[in-house]
Design a protein around this motif. Sequence first.
Motif, PDB file in Angstrom:
ATOM      1  N   TYR A   8       0.855  -1.188   0.000  1.00  0.00           N
ATOM      2  CA  TYR A   8       0.000   0.000   0.000  1.00  0.00           C
ATOM      3  C   TYR A   8       0.894   1.242   0.000  1.00  0.00           C
ATOM      4  O   TYR A   8       1.681   1.426   0.938  1.00  0.00           O
ATOM      5  N   LEU A   9       0.782   2.040  -1.017  1.00  0.00           N
ATOM      6  CA  LEU A   9       1.516   3.313  -1.048  1.00  0.00           C
ATOM      7  C   LEU A   9       0.558   4.351  -0.487  1.00  0.00           C
ATOM      8  O   LEU A   9      -0.459   4.675  -1.118  1.00  0.00           O
ATOM      9  N   LEU A  22      -9.566   8.471   5.923  1.00  0.00           N
ATOM     10  CA  LEU A  22     -10.004   7.350   6.766  1.00  0.00           C
ATOM     11  C   LEU A  22      -9.362   6.053   6.306  1.00  0.00           C
ATOM     12  O   LEU A  22      -8.991   5.204   7.103  1.00  0.00           O
ATOM     13  N   ARG A  23      -9.201   5.927   4.998  1.00  0.00           N
ATOM     14  CA  ARG A  23      -8.609   4.691   4.479  1.00  0.00           C
ATOM     15  C   ARG A  23      -7.151   4.559   4.941  1.00  0.00           C
ATOM     16  O   ARG A  23      -6.711   3.491   5.353  1.00  0.00           O
ATOM     17  N   ALA A  24      -6.426   5.668   4.905  1.00  0.00           N
ATOM     18  CA  ALA A  24      -5.040   5.634   5.372  1.00  0.00           C
ATOM     19  C   ALA A  24      -5.009   5.267   6.858  1.00  0.00           C
ATOM     20  O   ALA A  24      -4.230   4.412   7.277  1.00  0.00           O
ATOM     21  N   ALA A  25      -5.883   5.899   7.648  1.00  0.00           N
ATOM     22  CA  ALA A  25      -5.888   5.638   9.092  1.00  0.00           C
ATOM     23  C   ALA A  25      -6.171   4.161   9.375  1.00  0.00           C
ATOM     24  O   ALA A  25      -5.494   3.530  10.185  1.00  0.00           O
ATOM     25  N   ARG A  26      -7.152   3.594   8.657  1.00  0.00           N
ATOM     26  CA  ARG A  26      -7.494   2.181   8.901  1.00  0.00           C
ATOM     27  C   ARG A  26      -6.339   1.277   8.542  1.00  0.00           C
ATOM     28  O   ARG A  26      -6.031   0.320   9.253  1.00  0.00           O
ATOM     29  N   LEU A  27      -5.685   1.564   7.438  1.00  0.00           N
ATOM     30  CA  LEU A  27      -4.544   0.724   7.029  1.00  0.00           C
ATOM     31  C   LEU A  27      -3.395   0.833   8.030  1.00  0.00           C
ATOM     32  O   LEU A  27      -2.774  -0.156   8.394  1.00  0.00           O
ATOM     33  N   GLU A  29      -3.581   1.446  11.110  1.00  0.00           N
ATOM     34  CA  GLU A  29      -3.926   0.774  12.369  1.00  0.00           C
ATOM     35  C   GLU A  29      -3.836  -0.746  12.276  1.00  0.00           C
ATOM     36  O   GLU A  29      -3.752  -1.417  13.284  1.00  0.00           O
ATOM     37  N   ARG A  30      -3.890  -1.277  11.042  1.00  0.00           N
ATOM     38  CA  ARG A  30      -3.930  -2.748  10.996  1.00  0.00           C
ATOM     39  C   ARG A  30      -2.751  -3.433  10.292  1.00  0.00           C
ATOM     40  O   ARG A  30      -2.616  -4.649  10.363  1.00  0.00           O
ATOM     41  N   THR A  31      -1.894  -2.672   9.651  1.00  0.00           N
ATOM     42  CA  THR A  31      -0.874  -3.312   8.812  1.00  0.00           C
ATOM     43  C   THR A  31       0.384  -3.656   9.612  1.00  0.00           C
ATOM     44  O   THR A  31       0.829  -2.889  10.456  1.00  0.00           O
ATOM     45  N   GLU A  32       0.940  -4.835   9.305  1.00  0.00           N
ATOM     46  CA  GLU A  32       2.050  -5.334  10.138  1.00  0.00           C
ATOM     47  C   GLU A  32       3.411  -4.674   9.867  1.00  0.00           C
ATOM     48  O   GLU A  32       4.225  -4.556  10.768  1.00  0.00           O
ATOM     49  N   ASP A  51       2.439  -4.307  17.752  1.00  0.00           N
ATOM     50  CA  ASP A  51       3.423  -5.275  17.249  1.00  0.00           C
ATOM     51  C   ASP A  51       3.854  -4.969  15.811  1.00  0.00           C
ATOM     52  O   ASP A  51       4.541  -5.772  15.185  1.00  0.00           O
ATOM     53  N   ALA A  52       3.456  -3.822  15.296  1.00  0.00           N
ATOM     54  CA  ALA A  52       3.845  -3.501  13.906  1.00  0.00           C
ATOM     55  C   ALA A  52       5.346  -3.250  13.840  1.00  0.00           C
ATOM     56  O   ALA A  52       5.944  -2.749  14.789  1.00  0.00           O
ATOM     57  N   GLN A  53       5.901  -3.616  12.698  1.00  0.00           N
ATOM     58  CA  GLN A  53       7.328  -3.339  12.497  1.00  0.00           C
ATOM     59  C   GLN A  53       7.430  -2.009  11.745  1.00  0.00           C
ATOM     60  O   GLN A  53       6.912  -1.880  10.629  1.00  0.00           O
TER      61      GLN A  53
END
Length: 257
Positions: A8-9, A22-27, A29-32, A51-53
């Motif tokens: 995701y860029l 909102l889409r950026a914020a959701r990503l 919050e959930r992407t590793e 636990d995100a890197q």
Amino acid sequence: MTKAGTIYLVGAGPGDRDLLTLRAARLIERTEVIVHDGLVSKDILAMARPDAQLISVAKNRARHTLPQENINALLIREAKAGRDVIRLKGGDPLIFGRGGEEAEDARAAGVPVEIVPGVSAANGAAAATQIALTHRDASSIVSFVAGQCKGLSDQDWSGLAGKGRTLVIYMGVKTAPQIAEKLMADGLAPDVPLAIVENAARTNMRVLRGPLAGLPDLVEAEQVKSPALIIIGEVTARDDHTLIKTAHAAAGTETAQ
Ligand code: SAH
């Protein structure tokens, strides 16, 4: 074979986290895995899951930015290992953000890539200062140019600034003297008004004004630091300067009424 993750860029906007989509914020919050550059604010990085890197590819004084091909390879490696990965950048990924190169490499590697737009510095600066980039009485054309790139003097900016036009210069702090010279050599009047917006849409925003001919001295005297935009044109002389403090203060509050 592991199913590839998605690259995701994502545009992080000019700094204030309220300006994320909102889409950026959701990503976020959930992407590793999040690979970010130096323009992304701490507030935004703090939204990542615990636990995100977080991998910084920021430029610093001691070393240059990770070469672009290494960043692209890193993104592709993570995605091929089955992890979703965000490449998080200041502003919008497709405006002086190298998103195009990253997307091309991802497509060539057969990895899914999605792009999430962000508020570019020009839009953030315009809103925060209430300088309209276009205005029916003053400007019907707006151009975005990079002030620091290979062969600045070879670039043809003629016609981009002047009456009825707004020119927004990204990355122009260091080259301010060459920029002023170039524009005047193109025929722009020395007294064309401009505004420098440093740290636009952040709590430490500064707005400086003056005529084109005074640009190098203004940058020098006020010790302007990156990130800053230079906005050139009549629109920078129309806004109500007293509003800026209010807009600035409001940007720091949590709720907008
Ligand atoms: N993709 C980004 C631009 C990256 S190039 C975008 O769309 O905004 C980096 C340049 O952007 C900086 O040198 C500066 O000119 C500008 N910039 C980024 N954030 C800024 C901010 N908060 N205030 C002023 N200029 C900013």
